[in-house]
Design an enzyme around this catalytic site. Structure first.
Site, mmCIF file in Angstrom:
data_model
loop_
_atom_site.group_PDB
_atom_site.id
_atom_site.type_symbol
_atom_site.label_atom_id
_atom_site.label_comp_id
_atom_site.label_asym_id
_atom_site.label_seq_id
_atom_site.Cartn_x
_atom_site.Cartn_y
_atom_site.Cartn_z
ATOM 1 N N GLY A 136 0.816 -1.203 0.000
ATOM 2 C CA GLY A 136 0.000 0.000 0.000
ATOM 3 C C GLY A 136 0.849 1.252 0.000
ATOM 4 N N ASP A 175 -1.387 -8.195 1.107
ATOM 5 C CA ASP A 175 -0.143 -8.242 0.348
ATOM 6 C C ASP A 175 0.268 -9.684 0.056
ATOM 7 O OD1 ASP A 175 0.285 -5.442 0.237
ATOM 8 O OD2 ASP A 175 1.010 -5.462 2.299
ATOM 9 N N HIS A 182 -0.231 0.640 9.451
ATOM 10 C CA HIS A 182 -1.468 0.956 8.736
ATOM 11 C C HIS A 182 -2.506 1.560 9.670
ATOM 12 C CE1 HIS A 182 0.364 -2.443 6.446
ATOM 13 N NE2 HIS A 182 0.071 -1.641 5.430
ATOM 14 N N ASP A 218 10.086 37.691 19.356
ATOM 15 C CA ASP A 218 9.714 36.356 19.816
ATOM 16 C C ASP A 218 9.858 36.184 21.322
ATOM 17 O OD1 ASP A 218 12.429 36.414 19.967
ATOM 18 O OD2 ASP A 218 12.793 34.817 18.525
ATOM 19 N N GLY A 219 10.096 37.277 22.046
ATOM 20 C CA GLY A 219 10.035 37.256 23.501
ATOM 21 C C GLY A 219 11.267 36.772 24.222
ATOM 22 N N ASP A 220 12.370 36.540 23.509
ATOM 23 C CA ASP A 220 13.540 35.955 24.182
ATOM 24 C C ASP A 220 14.676 36.940 24.405
ATOM 25 O OD1 ASP A 220 14.414 36.296 21.600
ATOM 26 O OD2 ASP A 220 15.296 34.301 21.399
#
Length: 594
Positions: free
Chosen positions: A56, A113, A227, A417-419
């Site tokens: 598959g 299969d 699967h 980004d606050g750092d």
């Protein structure tokens, strides 16, 4: 569960993915009607065993990604998680490959299969083609009792089987030997998978959030198939605990239901860590390290080969599998042992183990730990400064940075980004700890003192601002050394500092395009250096830095993450650049202490 996809039609998705292989590997052709990827004819093809596999779709790069010289001859694909039909496979075996040297039809041990590939193999035999069929089963997630007559499922370790038989066929071995080695290899492999979540198949309905189809956030499914089928059990565990439990399930000789592999202390192993599709390389690498360390510690197993990558997936499954292959004598002599065949070159795009045999064989424990490092602080200068004064002014500036951290963080949360605040505080605290350490030896040699501080900044501050400060300070040390008198000692004045700081700015310009007006810390440092050179007045220079930082409130960012932050109308005219503001606080602190 990730339910968003770029392509919602599964049929289009599968066919496009298979077509792509002919673009990335010119030796391949694609029968789109039957979803067969196969190797183009070559003069020597009829002399060798052809290997046909498949299954598959949704397991990429398996199985079509393993078609190529040194591995598979052809692969047949079904729809997502569904076996191809017997007719598709028959066409692959009887119409798309050479059959004079014999054919091994090999697939993973799943009912659909086995039935369809087996049927095609029987049709080939009936047509007079010398054919063997083999189904790989390596999973220990399902024990003997539950597996019953079906046997073990074929999962990640099956890729090692495909690589070995493909290389053996490429070497010119007979079909009998190729089939026998497929069986021998499989008998010596155990595999177990684990996943944080099931996957969503493109084109299918979204799952019921209250159903068992979703794995609870704090649980891990162990023994999960490829699967979307459930595993053997769910656990709550850390990564270390998960690995420990998985290795026990793989190697516990006292587990009668799952002790598929008997081994002794003299046995050698190959380790395969396979990504089920959605685990970041960062986390997968941590899994590899943890597995390797626990194998050594708890089982005295040191793999002779460690292979990590994405080989057999469950779409974008958030999981991985661990496979262990015990090496056995093939009986085929030198050059055709299991390890030789794993190491053999391949042109299949899905096989990504690139480390050569010689590299593995020549590995050693040698390092450069004993090499004497070049230490800048060991090279003194003639430029002097009272260490008590240096410590006083630096302490004042660093403390002011630490006190300003909440405000810097607030600003950076809005426009970045606050750092930034945390990074500045971390660097300031590290340098303060160094200065206050009783074992720290700061002398009156200004250059060596600065060189002692630089590594503290480099090791404690990361990101873009950390790199900028490190470059600036290294250049400052060199700039100060250039200001030192060649024949006598002298105390650094505002002039020497000014010249050295200008040198640092010039050096920094080689690595960043930032200029005044770009809304960066440059808007604070350049006015400081310029005013110091003009007036030799530290207080005036500090005021210029503060004014420069304040002016960034009205600037549109040209560099840094602020460029990508929307909602400018909410902060333009109100929020200064966090880096410029933080630097201005430091400069004000040191000048007030002068």
């Amino acid at each position: 569960m990730q339910t968003k996809h770029f392509f919602s039609c599964p049929t289009q998705l599968v066919n496009s993915a298979l077509t792509s292989l002919t673009y990335t590997n010119p030796s391949l052709a694609f029968d789109s009607t039957n979803k067969i990827v196969y190797r183009r004819p070559t003069p020597d093809a009829a002399k060798k065993v052809s290997i046909v596999s498949g299954g598959g779709s949704g397991h990429e790069p398996a199985f079509a990604g393993f078609v190529g010289k040194g591995l598979l001859t052809a692969s047949v694909a079904g729809t997502i998680f569904a076996s191809p039909s017997a007719e598709q496979i028959r066409r692959a075996v009887m119409e798309r490959i050479e059959t004079a040297g014999g054919v091994l039809v090999i697939t993973m041990n799943y009912t659909g299969d086995v039935m369809n590939f087996g049927m095609a193999a029987e049709k080939a035999k009936a047509a007079g083609i010398k054919t063997e069929f083999f189904a790989v089963g390596d999973d220990v997630g399902v024990g003997r009792k539950k597996g019953g007559k079906v046997g073990r499922r074929g999962i990640g370790g099956g890729i090692l089987v495909l690589k070995i038989v493909g290389a053996l066929a490429e070497s010119g071995a007979s079909l009998d030997d190729v089939y026998r080695i497929a069986k021998l290899t499989t008998e010596n492999i155990v595999t177990l998978g684990a996943s944080l979540e099931h996957v969503h198949v493109p084109g299918r309905q979204l799952p019921d959030p209250n159903s068992d189809e979703l794995v609870p956030h704090d649980e891990i499914e162990v023994g999960m198939g490829i699967h979307n089928e459930p595993g053997s059990h769910r656990i709550k565990a850390t990564g270390e605990e998960l690995v420990k439990g998985m290795l026990k399930q793989l190697l516990d000789q006292n587990d009668e239901d799952r002790a598929f592999l008997k081994y002794s202390g003299s046995d050698k192993f190959v380790l395969l860590i396979n990504n089920l599709g959605g685990v970041s390389t960062l986390e997968l690498s941590a899994v590899t390290a943890e597995v390797t360390q626990q194998l050594d510690r708890d089982y005295q197993i040191k793999p002779v080969r460690t292979i990590q990558g994405t080989f057999l997936t469950s779409l974008n499954g958030m999981g991985f599998s661990i496979s262990l292959l015990r090496l056995q004598d093939t009986g085929l002599g030198e050059g055709r042992q299991l390890l030789d065949l794993l190491d053999a070159p391949s042109e299949a795009v899905g096989w990504t183990a690139s480390v050569q045999t010689s590299t593995w064989e020549n590995r050693s424990d040698a390092t450069y730990n004993t090499k004497k490092p070049v230490v800048a602080e060991e090279n003194p200068s003639n430029l002097k400064l009272d260490p008590a004064v240096l410590k006083k002014v630096l302490t004042a500036g660093l403390k002011r940075v630490i006190e300003a951290e909440p405000l810097v963080t607030k600003y950076d949360t809005i426009v970045g980004d606050g750092d930034c605040g945390v990074g500045l505080k971390r660097g300031a605290e590290a340098v303060l700890a160094f200065l206050n350490d009783s074992s720290t030896n700061i002398t009156d040699d200004l250059v060596t003192s600065v060189n002692k501080i630089i590594p503290i900044v480099e090791n404690s501050m990361d990101g873009t601002s950390g790199a900028i400060y490190a470059i600036f300070l290294n250049a400052l040390a060199h700039g100060l050394r250039e200001q030192a008198p060649p024949s006598h000692k002298a105390t650094a004045t505002a002039k020497e500092w000014s010249n050295a700081l200008q040198y640092s700015l010039d050096a920094l310009a080689k690595y960043t395009p930032a200029q005044v007006g770009d809304r960066t810390l440059i808007d604070a440092i350049v006015p400081f250096v310029t005013e110091l050179a003009k007036s030799c007045d530290p207080n005036a220079a500090s005021k210029a830095a503060e004014d420069g930082a304040d002016a960034t409130k009205h600037m549109k960012a040209s560099l840094g993450r602020c460029v990508y932050v929307g909602g400018e109308e909410e902060w333009i005219g109100k929020i200064p650049d966090p880096g410029a503001f933080g630097l201005a606080q430091f400069l004000r602190g040191i000048t007030d202490a002068v």
